[in-house]
Design a protein around this motif. Sequence first.
Motif, mmCIF file in Angstrom:
data_model
loop_
_atom_site.group_PDB
_atom_site.id
_atom_site.type_symbol
_atom_site.label_atom_id
_atom_site.label_comp_id
_atom_site.label_asym_id
_atom_site.label_seq_id
_atom_site.Cartn_x
_atom_site.Cartn_y
_atom_site.Cartn_z
ATOM 1 N N ARG A 76 0.812 -1.215 0.000
ATOM 2 C CA ARG A 76 0.000 0.000 0.000
ATOM 3 C C ARG A 76 0.849 1.269 0.000
ATOM 4 N NH1 ARG A 76 -2.748 -0.866 5.943
ATOM 5 N NH2 ARG A 76 -0.921 -0.525 7.257
ATOM 6 N N ALA A 77 2.174 1.132 0.264
ATOM 7 C CA ALA A 77 3.052 2.302 0.237
ATOM 8 C C ALA A 77 3.630 2.550 -1.152
ATOM 9 C CB ALA A 77 4.193 2.142 1.246
ATOM 10 N N CYS A 78 3.434 1.613 -2.082
ATOM 11 C CA CYS A 78 4.066 1.734 -3.403
ATOM 12 C C CYS A 78 3.551 2.943 -4.176
ATOM 13 C CB CYS A 78 3.853 0.451 -4.197
ATOM 14 S SG CYS A 78 4.861 -0.923 -3.598
ATOM 15 N N GLY A 79 2.272 3.234 -4.041
ATOM 16 C CA GLY A 79 1.736 4.394 -4.739
ATOM 17 C C GLY A 79 2.429 5.677 -4.312
ATOM 18 N N ARG A 80 2.695 5.817 -3.019
ATOM 19 C CA ARG A 80 3.366 7.023 -2.516
ATOM 20 C C ARG A 80 4.838 7.026 -2.942
ATOM 21 N NH1 ARG A 80 2.058 10.682 1.492
ATOM 22 N NH2 ARG A 80 0.201 9.448 1.958
ATOM 23 N N THR A 129 11.172 6.972 4.504
ATOM 24 C CA THR A 129 10.368 8.157 4.817
ATOM 25 C C THR A 129 9.007 8.071 4.146
ATOM 26 O OG1 THR A 129 12.344 9.537 5.065
ATOM 27 C CG2 THR A 129 10.264 10.667 4.633
ATOM 28 N N LYS A 130 8.976 7.633 2.885
ATOM 29 C CA LYS A 130 7.707 7.472 2.175
ATOM 30 C C LYS A 130 6.836 6.415 2.834
ATOM 31 C CE LYS A 130 8.387 10.453 -1.141
ATOM 32 N NZ LYS A 130 7.557 11.681 -1.238
ATOM 33 N N VAL A 131 7.456 5.317 3.274
ATOM 34 C CA VAL A 131 6.694 4.255 3.936
ATOM 35 C C VAL A 131 6.085 4.778 5.238
ATOM 36 C CG1 VAL A 131 6.878 2.014 5.111
ATOM 37 C CG2 VAL A 131 8.019 2.371 2.909
ATOM 38 N N GLU A 132 6.867 5.532 6.010
ATOM 39 C CA GLU A 132 6.365 6.081 7.271
ATOM 40 C C GLU A 132 5.228 7.071 7.025
ATOM 41 O OE1 GLU A 132 9.829 7.698 9.078
ATOM 42 O OE2 GLU A 132 10.647 5.739 9.643
ATOM 43 N N GLU A 133 5.352 7.876 5.956
ATOM 44 C CA GLU A 133 4.265 8.802 5.620
ATOM 45 C C GLU A 133 2.983 8.027 5.306
ATOM 46 O OE1 GLU A 133 5.691 11.065 2.355
ATOM 47 O OE2 GLU A 133 7.044 12.324 3.550
ATOM 48 N N GLU A 134 3.125 6.929 4.545
ATOM 49 C CA GLU A 134 1.951 6.131 4.185
ATOM 50 C C GLU A 134 1.356 5.453 5.406
ATOM 51 O OE1 GLU A 134 -1.075 4.580 1.974
ATOM 52 O OE2 GLU A 134 0.391 6.123 1.425
ATOM 53 N N GLU A 135 2.207 4.937 6.303
ATOM 54 C CA GLU A 135 1.703 4.291 7.514
ATOM 55 C C GLU A 135 0.938 5.282 8.380
ATOM 56 O OE1 GLU A 135 1.684 1.128 8.255
ATOM 57 O OE2 GLU A 135 2.692 0.648 6.382
ATOM 58 N N ALA A 136 1.455 6.506 8.476
ATOM 59 C CA ALA A 136 0.757 7.531 9.254
ATOM 60 C C ALA A 136 -0.605 7.831 8.624
ATOM 61 C CB ALA A 136 1.601 8.806 9.326
ATOM 62 N N MET A 137 -0.647 7.888 7.288
ATOM 63 C CA MET A 137 -1.909 8.119 6.602
ATOM 64 C C MET A 137 -2.871 6.955 6.829
ATOM 65 S SD MET A 137 -3.960 9.882 4.783
ATOM 66 C CE MET A 137 -2.929 11.227 4.189
ATOM 67 N N GLN A 138 -2.360 5.718 6.781
ATOM 68 C CA GLN A 138 -3.212 4.549 6.991
ATOM 69 C C GLN A 138 -3.804 4.542 8.400
ATOM 70 O OE1 GLN A 138 -4.263 2.277 4.815
ATOM 71 N NE2 GLN A 138 -3.149 3.308 3.169
ATOM 72 N N ARG A 139 -3.011 4.976 9.375
ATOM 73 C CA ARG A 139 -3.534 5.040 10.752
ATOM 74 C C ARG A 139 -4.680 6.038 10.841
ATOM 75 N NH1 ARG A 139 2.007 4.316 12.037
ATOM 76 N NH2 ARG A 139 2.365 6.561 12.196
ATOM 77 N N VAL A 197 -12.601 2.322 -2.064
ATOM 78 C CA VAL A 197 -11.158 2.117 -1.978
ATOM 79 C C VAL A 197 -10.650 2.701 -0.667
ATOM 80 C CG1 VAL A 197 -8.940 2.645 -3.044
ATOM 81 C CG2 VAL A 197 -10.930 2.179 -4.477
ATOM 82 N N LYS A 198 -9.823 1.937 0.022
ATOM 83 C CA LYS A 198 -9.234 2.427 1.259
ATOM 84 C C LYS A 198 -8.088 3.371 0.898
ATOM 85 C CE LYS A 198 -7.163 0.921 5.621
ATOM 86 N NZ LYS A 198 -6.677 -0.234 6.417
ATOM 87 N N SER A 199 -8.332 4.645 1.049
ATOM 88 C CA SER A 199 -7.370 5.663 0.637
ATOM 89 C C SER A 199 -7.664 6.943 1.411
ATOM 90 C CB SER A 199 -7.508 5.930 -0.868
ATOM 91 O OG SER A 199 -8.677 6.681 -1.130
ATOM 92 N N PRO A 200 -6.830 7.977 1.225
ATOM 93 C CA PRO A 200 -7.130 9.256 1.875
ATOM 94 C C PRO A 200 -8.496 9.806 1.519
ATOM 95 C CG PRO A 200 -4.862 9.239 1.102
ATOM 96 C CD PRO A 200 -5.501 7.985 0.592
ATOM 97 N N ARG A 201 -9.059 9.366 0.383
ATOM 98 C CA ARG A 201 -10.401 9.822 0.023
ATOM 99 C C ARG A 201 -11.434 9.374 1.054
ATOM 100 N NH1 ARG A 201 -10.908 11.230 -5.458
ATOM 101 N NH2 ARG A 201 -9.024 12.344 -6.010
ATOM 102 N N ALA A 202 -11.155 8.263 1.757
ATOM 103 C CA ALA A 202 -12.085 7.800 2.789
ATOM 104 C C ALA A 202 -12.205 8.848 3.903
ATOM 105 C CB ALA A 202 -11.619 6.466 3.358
ATOM 106 N N ILE A 203 -11.090 9.464 4.253
ATOM 107 C CA ILE A 203 -11.124 10.531 5.267
ATOM 108 C C ILE A 203 -11.893 11.729 4.736
ATOM 109 C CG2 ILE A 203 -9.704 12.114 6.620
ATOM 110 C CD1 ILE A 203 -7.496 10.040 6.606
ATOM 111 N N GLU A 204 -11.649 12.076 3.475
ATOM 112 C CA GLU A 204 -12.370 13.200 2.870
ATOM 113 C C GLU A 204 -13.874 12.934 2.859
ATOM 114 O OE1 GLU A 204 -10.790 14.668 -0.867
ATOM 115 O OE2 GLU A 204 -8.884 13.684 -0.442
ATOM 116 N N LEU A 205 -14.254 11.684 2.567
ATOM 117 C CA LEU A 205 -15.678 11.340 2.531
ATOM 118 C C LEU A 205 -16.305 11.479 3.911
ATOM 119 C CD1 LEU A 205 -18.203 10.283 1.142
ATOM 120 C CD2 LEU A 205 -17.349 7.947 1.524
ATOM 121 N N ASP A 206 -15.610 11.003 4.933
ATOM 122 C CA ASP A 206 -16.153 11.125 6.291
ATOM 123 C C ASP A 206 -16.344 12.585 6.682
ATOM 124 O OD1 ASP A 206 -16.206 8.408 6.564
ATOM 125 O OD2 ASP A 206 -14.322 8.253 7.653
#
Length: 457
Positions: free
Chosen positions: A131-135, A189-199, A261-270
């Motif tokens: 899931r970090a590959c996109g970032r 650093t990219k992986v950590e950014e993605e993990e923080a976003m996933q949390r 899709v489980k993505s930052p858009r889920a936060i935007e939707l909420d």
Amino acid sequence: MGVDTKKVVLAVGLATFTGVALYLLYKKNDEDDELEMYAADTATSRHTLIEMVIPRNAVGFVIGRQGANVKEIQEITNTRINFKDPGGPTDDRVCVIRGKAENAQEAERLIQRAIAEQPKLLTINISVPQRACGRIIGRNGDSIREMCAVSGAKIIVDREFRTPADGMRLITIKGTEDQLSTAKQLIQTKVEEEEAMQRRIELSAANRAPRTKHKPDAGKSQGAGDQPVPTRESLVATGADGYLEVYVSAVDTPGHFWVQVKSPRAIELDKLVERMTEFYSEESNRNMYKLKKVAVGDVVAAPFPYDSSWYRAEVTELAENDSDPDQTALTVYYVDFGDTDTVQRRQAAELRTDFLGLSHQAVECFLSGVKPSGCSWTDAAGDCFEELTYAAQWKSVMAKVVRYQQAGSRKVPVVELVDTNSELDVDVAKELVKRGHAVWAKSGATGSREASPACCS
């Protein structure tokens, strides 16, 4: 003219001729002297040409970034250095040095020293969460190109994602020890950014209330006039390459369902649902945005009959009430979740324009490879599918697009679903077959209604 005058003129003429002759003679002697001096100088400064073979893996280091290394050697030794084109892609290169003998030899010595001192190139493999590959890759590869430029290393993300069980993907890094270290740090650093976003996404999902199970009304949930339901670009782009985390948000049958899709858009939707609920819960705001007229295909704001929130919904059918237009029944498709239900016109409202920005989040899907074991999908099969996919419970499963199927004017993704939340992966289609709710379909068939046995007609 007298005789004496002629003698004077002749004497002057002879004197002039003699002077010119002497000038030309002296000039020739001077030129001969200069030519002899030039020849002597040339003999002592004749250019030497040296050819030396450069190993293919050392050419880049000898040349340097934008030719910096070879330019410096040329300036130090006052020589001219060129490279001959190789005979093939794996051949060594020939370096040609031109200059005075001692200068050319010095340039040769400097190049040999550069080859001997070049850093050793290494190759390492690391694994990162899928899931970090996109970032890591970034939009159109912008992120990975930037990391390559900063580190100087070559970074290659494996195109195949073969391990949905552990959710990891291989990355190959090539370069010097320092380049590898820098590249690894940038990737981490990219992986950590993605993990923080996933949390943040998981926290947002955990705060969602489970939606009451209410099956969409098949045939009405596709959008007005059988128009295509907006499909998430991320599902299309990622599905061809591997698995993607999704939430199953609504279920028609085990073969026909909707995902987010489980993505930052889920936060935007909420956040969008929260803002809409806060706004339309005020009666004065509802009166301000009262539906004065409505038609099939309009996107409106509508409450969901089974909770207290407001959502974006497309009107798919109207049942006019001539005696009281406010009680006209609207069949609406909730574009971010996939549910279909009925509300009265007075319960809905015009959608404020700033609520239109986010793309529709519900993605209609078919299940790959299976069809009902009987004439049609049973309620028990539906309950089993909802259990296997955590439908409307906001717990993710892995989805992979295997192809697309035409359904009216829409191209609907046909997907595999795998539950990776426990120690053993569960393929949803295989489990439905194992429990007797489905059978394997012929190649190209899906679990949609179109794939049902002939006895259902």
